[in-house]
Design a protein around this motif. Structure first.
Motif, PDB file in Angstrom:
ATOM      1  N   PHE A 130       0.872  -1.231  -0.187  1.00  0.00           N
ATOM      2  CA  PHE A 130      -0.123  -0.152  -0.086  1.00  0.00           C
ATOM      3  C   PHE A 130       0.896   1.191   0.032  1.00  0.00           C
ATOM      4  CE2 PHE A 130      -0.347  -2.332   4.114  1.00  0.00           C
ATOM      5  CZ  PHE A 130       0.350  -1.299   5.085  1.00  0.00           C
ATOM      6  N   ASN A 131       0.293   2.401  -0.585  1.00  0.00           N
ATOM      7  CA  ASN A 131       1.062   3.608  -0.510  1.00  0.00           C
ATOM      8  C   ASN A 131       1.008   4.444   0.732  1.00  0.00           C
ATOM      9  OD1 ASN A 131      -1.422   4.827  -0.447  1.00  0.00           O
ATOM     10  ND2 ASN A 131      -1.353   5.625  -2.537  1.00  0.00           N
ATOM     11  N   ASN A 132       1.495   5.561   0.972  1.00  0.00           N
ATOM     12  CA  ASN A 132       1.832   6.282   2.165  1.00  0.00           C
ATOM     13  C   ASN A 132       0.562   6.757   2.548  1.00  0.00           C
ATOM     14  OD1 ASN A 132       4.581   5.936   2.098  1.00  0.00           O
ATOM     15  ND2 ASN A 132       5.029   7.760   1.063  1.00  0.00           N
ATOM     16  N   HIS A 133      -0.636   6.612   1.910  1.00  0.00           N
ATOM     17  CA  HIS A 133      -1.729   6.934   2.320  1.00  0.00           C
ATOM     18  C   HIS A 133      -2.868   5.959   2.600  1.00  0.00           C
ATOM     19  CE1 HIS A 133      -0.732  11.002   1.082  1.00  0.00           C
ATOM     20  NE2 HIS A 133      -0.466  10.699  -0.095  1.00  0.00           N
ATOM     21  N   GLY A 134      -2.257   4.612   2.712  1.00  0.00           N
ATOM     22  CA  GLY A 134      -3.131   3.695   2.850  1.00  0.00           C
ATOM     23  C   GLY A 134      -3.813   3.000   1.971  1.00  0.00           C
ATOM     24  N   LYS A 135      -3.820   3.407   0.396  1.00  0.00           N
ATOM     25  CA  LYS A 135      -4.324   3.082  -0.519  1.00  0.00           C
ATOM     26  C   LYS A 135      -3.903   1.526  -0.895  1.00  0.00           C
ATOM     27  CE  LYS A 135      -6.933   6.559  -1.805  1.00  0.00           C
ATOM     28  NZ  LYS A 135      -8.454   6.328  -1.686  1.00  0.00           N
ATOM     29  N   PRO A 136      -4.282   0.428  -0.907  1.00  0.00           N
ATOM     30  CA  PRO A 136      -3.967  -0.878  -1.364  1.00  0.00           C
ATOM     31  C   PRO A 136      -3.398  -0.923  -2.713  1.00  0.00           C
ATOM     32  CG  PRO A 136      -5.886  -1.127  -0.853  1.00  0.00           C
ATOM     33  CD  PRO A 136      -5.926   0.248  -0.599  1.00  0.00           C
ATOM     34  N   ARG A 137      -2.356  -1.278  -3.055  1.00  0.00           N
ATOM     35  CA  ARG A 137      -1.798  -1.466  -4.367  1.00  0.00           C
ATOM     36  C   ARG A 137      -1.637  -2.839  -4.880  1.00  0.00           C
ATOM     37  NH1 ARG A 137      -4.130   2.801  -5.591  1.00  0.00           N
ATOM     38  NH2 ARG A 137      -2.863   4.793  -5.075  1.00  0.00           N
ATOM     39  N   LEU A 138      -1.696  -3.765  -4.021  1.00  0.00           N
ATOM     40  CA  LEU A 138      -1.630  -4.968  -4.022  1.00  0.00           C
ATOM     41  C   LEU A 138      -2.073  -5.825  -2.780  1.00  0.00           C
ATOM     42  CD1 LEU A 138       0.444  -7.611  -6.231  1.00  0.00           C
ATOM     43  CD2 LEU A 138       0.691  -7.888  -3.799  1.00  0.00           C
ATOM     44  N   SER A 139      -2.886  -6.787  -2.765  1.00  0.00           N
ATOM     45  CA  SER A 139      -3.115  -7.816  -1.689  1.00  0.00           C
ATOM     46  C   SER A 139      -3.372  -8.980  -2.106  1.00  0.00           C
ATOM     47  CB  SER A 139      -4.668  -7.029  -0.901  1.00  0.00           C
ATOM     48  OG  SER A 139      -5.462  -7.038  -1.626  1.00  0.00           O
ATOM     49  N   LYS A 140      -2.826 -10.043  -1.552  1.00  0.00           N
ATOM     50  CA  LYS A 140      -2.834 -11.473  -1.714  1.00  0.00           C
ATOM     51  C   LYS A 140      -2.720 -11.946  -0.359  1.00  0.00           C
ATOM     52  CE  LYS A 140      -2.497 -14.904  -4.314  1.00  0.00           C
ATOM     53  NZ  LYS A 140      -3.648 -15.535  -5.182  1.00  0.00           N
ATOM     54  N   PHE A 141      -3.936 -12.730  -0.005  1.00  0.00           N
ATOM     55  CA  PHE A 141      -4.511 -13.383   1.012  1.00  0.00           C
ATOM     56  C   PHE A 141      -4.169 -15.028   0.740  1.00  0.00           C
ATOM     57  CE2 PHE A 141      -6.128  -9.321   1.866  1.00  0.00           C
ATOM     58  CZ  PHE A 141      -5.708  -9.004   3.157  1.00  0.00           C
ATOM     59  N   TYR A 142      -3.705 -15.598   1.738  1.00  0.00           N
ATOM     60  CA  TYR A 142      -3.302 -17.038   1.467  1.00  0.00           C
ATOM     61  C   TYR A 142      -4.285 -17.856   2.488  1.00  0.00           C
ATOM     62  CZ  TYR A 142       0.488 -15.577  -1.508  1.00  0.00           C
ATOM     63  OH  TYR A 142       1.196 -14.851  -2.506  1.00  0.00           O
ATOM     64  N   GLU A 143      -5.133 -17.155   3.096  1.00  0.00           N
ATOM     65  CA  GLU A 143      -6.175 -17.813   4.026  1.00  0.00           C
ATOM     66  C   GLU A 143      -7.549 -17.160   3.469  1.00  0.00           C
ATOM     67  OE1 GLU A 143      -5.778 -17.932   8.151  1.00  0.00           O
ATOM     68  OE2 GLU A 143      -4.001 -18.787   8.018  1.00  0.00           O
ATOM     69  N   HIS A 144      -8.739 -17.722   3.584  1.00  0.00           N
ATOM     70  CA  HIS A 144      -9.713 -17.188   3.190  1.00  0.00           C
ATOM     71  C   HIS A 144     -10.408 -16.177   4.199  1.00  0.00           C
ATOM     72  CE1 HIS A 144     -13.755 -16.561   1.463  1.00  0.00           C
ATOM     73  NE2 HIS A 144     -14.270 -16.609   2.599  1.00  0.00           N
ATOM     74  N   TYR A 145     -10.525 -15.076   4.016  1.00  0.00           N
ATOM     75  CA  TYR A 145     -11.363 -14.117   4.560  1.00  0.00           C
ATOM     76  C   TYR A 145     -12.478 -13.388   3.730  1.00  0.00           C
ATOM     77  CZ  TYR A 145      -6.989 -13.876   7.603  1.00  0.00           C
ATOM     78  OH  TYR A 145      -5.982 -14.475   8.324  1.00  0.00           O
ATOM     79  N   THR A 146     -13.276 -12.864   4.477  1.00  0.00           N
ATOM     80  CA  THR A 146     -14.425 -12.029   3.764  1.00  0.00           C
ATOM     81  C   THR A 146     -13.774 -10.740   3.361  1.00  0.00           C
ATOM     82  OG1 THR A 146     -15.062 -10.794   5.621  1.00  0.00           O
ATOM     83  CG2 THR A 146     -16.204 -12.928   5.243  1.00  0.00           C
ATOM     84  N   GLU A 147     -14.555 -10.143   2.179  1.00  0.00           N
ATOM     85  CA  GLU A 147     -13.983  -9.116   1.627  1.00  0.00           C
ATOM     86  C   GLU A 147     -13.880  -7.765   2.625  1.00  0.00           C
ATOM     87  OE1 GLU A 147     -14.949  -5.600  -1.910  1.00  0.00           O
ATOM     88  OE2 GLU A 147     -15.539  -7.980  -2.162  1.00  0.00           O
ATOM     89  N   ASP A 148     -14.821  -7.714   3.503  1.00  0.00           N
ATOM     90  CA  ASP A 148     -14.884  -6.660   4.674  1.00  0.00           C
ATOM     91  C   ASP A 148     -13.596  -7.091   5.662  1.00  0.00           C
ATOM     92  OD1 ASP A 148     -16.863  -5.243   3.549  1.00  0.00           O
ATOM     93  OD2 ASP A 148     -18.369  -6.409   4.944  1.00  0.00           O
ATOM     94  N   THR A 149     -13.320  -8.186   5.940  1.00  0.00           N
ATOM     95  CA  THR A 149     -12.367  -8.457   6.915  1.00  0.00           C
ATOM     96  C   THR A 149     -11.001  -8.177   6.329  1.00  0.00           C
ATOM     97  OG1 THR A 149     -13.608 -10.168   8.086  1.00  0.00           O
ATOM     98  CG2 THR A 149     -11.338 -10.208   8.396  1.00  0.00           C
ATOM     99  N   GLU A 150     -10.853  -8.530   4.884  1.00  0.00           N
ATOM    100  CA  GLU A 150      -9.669  -8.418   4.341  1.00  0.00           C
ATOM    101  C   GLU A 150      -9.386  -6.675   4.128  1.00  0.00           C
ATOM    102  OE1 GLU A 150      -9.701  -9.923   0.249  1.00  0.00           O
ATOM    103  OE2 GLU A 150      -9.466 -11.809   1.019  1.00  0.00           O
ATOM    104  N   GLN A 151     -10.352  -5.977   3.921  1.00  0.00           N
ATOM    105  CA  GLN A 151     -10.278  -4.322   3.912  1.00  0.00           C
ATOM    106  C   GLN A 151      -9.683  -3.861   5.226  1.00  0.00           C
ATOM    107  OE1 GLN A 151      -9.952  -2.295   1.377  1.00  0.00           O
ATOM    108  NE2 GLN A 151     -10.276  -4.439   0.196  1.00  0.00           N
ATOM    109  N   GLN A 152     -10.485  -4.566   6.481  1.00  0.00           N
ATOM    110  CA  GLN A 152     -10.183  -4.184   7.823  1.00  0.00           C
ATOM    111  C   GLN A 152      -8.698  -4.379   8.107  1.00  0.00           C
ATOM    112  OE1 GLN A 152     -13.087  -6.077  10.098  1.00  0.00           O
ATOM    113  NE2 GLN A 152     -14.658  -4.472   9.713  1.00  0.00           N
TER     114      GLN A 152
END
Length: 195
Positions: free
Chosen positions: A8-30
């Motif tokens: 993510f950038n200096n402002h917290g905007k994600p530029r890449l996210s790769k999760f290797y365990e399943h989370y809901t989209e809301d949980t991933e964002q949190q």
């Protein structure tokens, strides 16, 4: 095991996210927000390891990160991973260096506009949370092979459009009524003009 890889950038905007365990989209964002707050408030001169946030597993997990210019590269790992090994994977000879080679001095815009290529590079390095390859030259070779295959497939996929364009640009005085190819004769029905 690697649980997640976040950029993510200096402002917290994600530029890449790769999760290797399943989370809901809301949980991933949190998790992304929590990780950004944990990492971004740290001074530049402190170590690059810290305990994971509550959402990613608390003290059982570690966040290993590196801050380059406007980007944070963060690996969330469990206790079985070596912190120095993961830091080396991020900075010294693998992930960031491979991105630099592929994009000729990688920047945030490269991650935005070439997200598929970044995911391909990451997939050559890590799969299912396990490190597969640490040799930068091997990773680049595989990514180049993938790019060549994509270009050749794009040529096949674009063939019908090129054929229609070629027919439109033939400037025939009139539409042929019969097409003869060797022993084969094809009668062409009356078609509307291509122009």
């Amino acid at each position: 095991m690697i649980k997640a890889i976040l950029i993510f950038n200096n402002h917290g905007k994600p530029r890449l996210s790769k999760f290797y365990e399943h989370y809901t989209e809301d949980t991933e964002q949190q998790i992304i927000r929590e990780t950004f707050h944990l990492v971004s408030k740290r001074d530049e001169n402190v170590c690059n390891f810290l305990e994971g946030g509550m959402l990613i597993g608390g003290s059982d997990y570690k966040l290993i990160y590196r801050h380059y210019a406007t980007l944070y590269f963060v690996f969330c790992v469990d206790s079985s991973e070596s912190e120095l090994g993961i830091l080396d994977l991020i900075q010294v000879k693998v992930f960031v260096e491979t991105l630099d080679k592929c994009f000729e001095n990688v920047c945030e815009l490269d991650l935005i506009f070439h997200v598929d290529k970044v995911h391909n590079i990451l997939a050559e390095m890590v799969m299912g949370g396990m490190v597969l390859e640490t040799n930068m030259n091997e990773i680049i070779t595989q990514v180049d092979a993938q790019n060549k295959m994509e270009k050749s497939e794009a040529g096949i996929a674009g063939a019908p459009a090129r054929a229609v364009s070629a027919v439109k640009n033939m400037n025939l005085p009139e539409m042929p009524r019969n097409i003869n190819i060797g022993d084969i004769s094809i009668k062409v029905p009356n078609l509307p003009s291509f122009k």
